[in-house]
Design a protein around this motif. Structure first.
Motif, short mmCIF file in Angstrom:
data_model
loop_
_atom_site.label_atom_id
_atom_site.label_comp_id
_atom_site.label_asym_id
_atom_site.label_seq_id
_atom_site.Cartn_x
_atom_site.Cartn_y
_atom_site.Cartn_z
N ASP A 1 0.84 -1.19 0.00
CA ASP A 1 0.00 0.00 0.00
C ASP A 1 0.89 1.25 0.00
OD1 ASP A 1 -2.04 1.64 2.37
OD2 ASP A 1 -2.53 1.35 0.26
N MET A 2 0.57 2.20 -0.85
CA MET A 2 1.36 3.41 -1.01
C MET A 2 1.37 4.27 0.27
SD MET A 2 3.41 4.92 -2.87
CE MET A 2 3.36 4.84 -4.61
N MET A 3 0.28 4.26 0.99
CA MET A 3 0.19 5.07 2.22
C MET A 3 1.19 4.56 3.27
SD MET A 3 -1.18 7.69 2.99
CE MET A 3 -2.52 8.58 3.61
N ILE A 4 1.32 3.26 3.38
CA ILE A 4 2.27 2.68 4.33
C ILE A 4 3.70 3.03 3.91
CG2 ILE A 4 3.22 0.51 5.23
CD1 ILE A 4 0.37 -0.60 5.13
N PHE A 5 3.97 2.94 2.62
CA PHE A 5 5.30 3.28 2.10
C PHE A 5 5.64 4.73 2.42
CE2 PHE A 5 8.01 4.81 -1.41
CZ PHE A 5 9.11 4.00 -1.18
N MET A 6 4.69 5.63 2.24
CA MET A 6 4.92 7.05 2.54
C MET A 6 5.14 7.27 4.03
SD MET A 6 2.26 8.64 -0.26
CE MET A 6 2.22 10.24 0.48
N ILE A 8 6.48 5.09 6.09
CA ILE A 8 7.83 4.59 6.37
C ILE A 8 8.87 5.62 5.95
CG2 ILE A 8 9.54 2.84 5.71
CD1 ILE A 8 7.51 1.76 7.66
N GLN A 9 8.66 6.23 4.78
CA GLN A 9 9.58 7.27 4.32
C GLN A 9 9.64 8.43 5.30
OE1 GLN A 9 8.08 8.25 0.39
NE2 GLN A 9 9.98 7.47 -0.49
N ASP A 10 8.49 8.87 5.77
CA ASP A 10 8.47 9.97 6.75
C ASP A 10 9.17 9.57 8.04
OD1 ASP A 10 7.21 11.75 5.09
OD2 ASP A 10 5.20 11.33 5.87
N GLY A 11 8.96 8.33 8.48
CA GLY A 11 9.63 7.85 9.69
C GLY A 11 11.14 7.85 9.53
N ILE A 12 11.61 7.41 8.37
CA ILE A 12 13.05 7.41 8.10
C ILE A 12 13.57 8.83 8.07
CG2 ILE A 12 14.80 6.91 6.34
CD1 ILE A 12 13.11 4.43 5.60
N ARG A 13 12.85 9.70 7.39
CA ARG A 13 13.26 11.09 7.25
C ARG A 13 13.40 11.76 8.62
NH1 ARG A 13 9.62 12.37 3.68
NH2 ARG A 13 10.96 11.80 1.97
N LEU A 21 9.76 1.46 13.33
CA LEU A 21 9.12 1.30 12.03
C LEU A 21 8.53 -0.10 11.86
CD1 LEU A 21 11.69 3.23 9.84
CD2 LEU A 21 9.45 4.03 10.59
N ILE A 22 9.20 -1.11 12.40
CA ILE A 22 8.66 -2.48 12.35
C ILE A 22 7.38 -2.56 13.17
CG2 ILE A 22 9.10 -4.88 12.99
CD1 ILE A 22 10.76 -4.08 10.61
N GLU A 23 7.38 -1.94 14.36
CA GLU A 23 6.17 -1.91 15.19
C GLU A 23 5.05 -1.17 14.49
OE1 GLU A 23 7.32 -0.21 18.92
OE2 GLU A 23 8.70 -1.85 19.38
N ALA A 24 5.39 -0.08 13.80
CA ALA A 24 4.38 0.68 13.07
C ALA A 24 3.78 -0.16 11.94
CB ALA A 24 4.99 1.96 12.52
N LEU A 25 4.61 -0.95 11.26
CA LEU A 25 4.09 -1.83 10.22
C LEU A 25 3.06 -2.80 10.79
CD1 LEU A 25 7.32 -2.69 8.18
CD2 LEU A 25 5.32 -1.47 7.34
N ALA A 26 3.34 -3.33 11.97
CA ALA A 26 2.39 -4.25 12.62
C ALA A 26 1.09 -3.53 12.96
CB ALA A 26 3.03 -4.85 13.87
N ARG A 27 1.20 -2.29 13.44
CA ARG A 27 -0.02 -1.52 13.76
C ARG A 27 -0.84 -1.23 12.51
NH1 ARG A 27 3.55 1.51 16.86
NH2 ARG A 27 3.46 3.21 15.35
N TRP A 28 -0.17 -1.07 11.38
CA TRP A 28 -0.87 -0.75 10.12
C TRP A 28 -1.41 -1.99 9.43
CZ3 TRP A 28 3.94 2.52 8.84
CH2 TRP A 28 3.85 3.74 9.51
N GLY A 29 -1.27 -3.15 10.06
CA GLY A 29 -1.87 -4.36 9.53
C GLY A 29 -0.94 -5.26 8.74
N ARG A 53 16.20 11.55 1.79
CA ARG A 53 16.83 12.78 2.27
C ARG A 53 16.36 13.04 3.70
NH1 ARG A 53 19.54 14.86 -1.73
NH2 ARG A 53 19.00 14.24 -3.83
N LYS A 54 17.33 13.13 4.63
CA LYS A 54 17.00 13.22 6.05
C LYS A 54 17.24 14.61 6.60
CE LYS A 54 18.09 8.47 7.20
NZ LYS A 54 18.81 7.62 8.14
N TRP A 55 16.52 14.90 7.69
CA TRP A 55 16.69 16.18 8.37
C TRP A 55 18.10 16.28 8.94
CZ3 TRP A 55 13.27 19.69 7.36
CH2 TRP A 55 11.97 19.33 7.08
N ASP A 56 18.61 15.19 9.52
CA ASP A 56 19.94 15.22 10.14
C ASP A 56 21.06 15.46 9.14
OD1 ASP A 56 19.00 14.92 12.65
OD2 ASP A 56 19.77 12.90 12.96
N TYR A 57 20.83 15.08 7.90
CA TYR A 57 21.85 15.27 6.87
C TYR A 57 21.63 16.56 6.09
CZ TYR A 57 22.76 10.32 7.70
OH TYR A 57 23.05 9.11 8.27
N LYS A 58 20.81 17.45 6.65
CA LYS A 58 20.53 18.75 6.04
C LYS A 58 20.02 18.60 4.61
CE LYS A 58 23.69 21.40 8.84
NZ LYS A 58 24.03 20.75 9.93
#
Length: 103
Positions: A1-6, A8-13, A21-29, A53-58
């Motif tokens: 599902d595209m929403m889950i992928f997005m 995950i991207q936000d979580g990484i960012r 993120l693994i726990e979040a995947l379980a919550r999302w089904g 592209r991450k916040w920590d890496y400017k």
């Protein structure tokens, strides 16, 4: 599902831990039950994080920050740099002959 992928991207960012993120995947089904599935999900999340592209890496990716031959220069925000301006890297050259040469 595209929403889950997005999500995950936000979580990484925003530098969420892989475990979060693994726990979040379980919550999302997403059904991740075996240790092998967890390890594969962790591997894929870490692989994806190299291209986000991450916040920590400017605003840069992890891969861009690892490249030794590429110099990352933080340009002053809010001000446009013109070709005949002094280069913000401090070399003393004009921008068009220094960092802006290949642009």
């Amino acid at each position: 599902d595209m929403m889950i992928f997005m999500q995950i991207q936000d979580g990484i960012r925003m530098n969420a831990d892989v475990e979060e993120l693994i726990e979040a995947l379980a919550r999302w089904g997403c059904k991740i039950s075996s240790q092998k599935q967890i390890l594969e999900a962790e591997k894929q999340i870490l692989r994806l994080s190299n291209y986000i592209r991450k916040w920590d890496y400017k605003g840069h990716t992890a891969e861009e920050t690892r490249q030794k031959d590429k110099k990352i220069i933080q340009f002053p925000g809010g001000r446009k740099i013109y070709p005949n301006d002094a280069c913000p890297c401090g070399s003393g050259k004009k921008y068009k002959h220094c960092c802006g040469k290949n642009k």
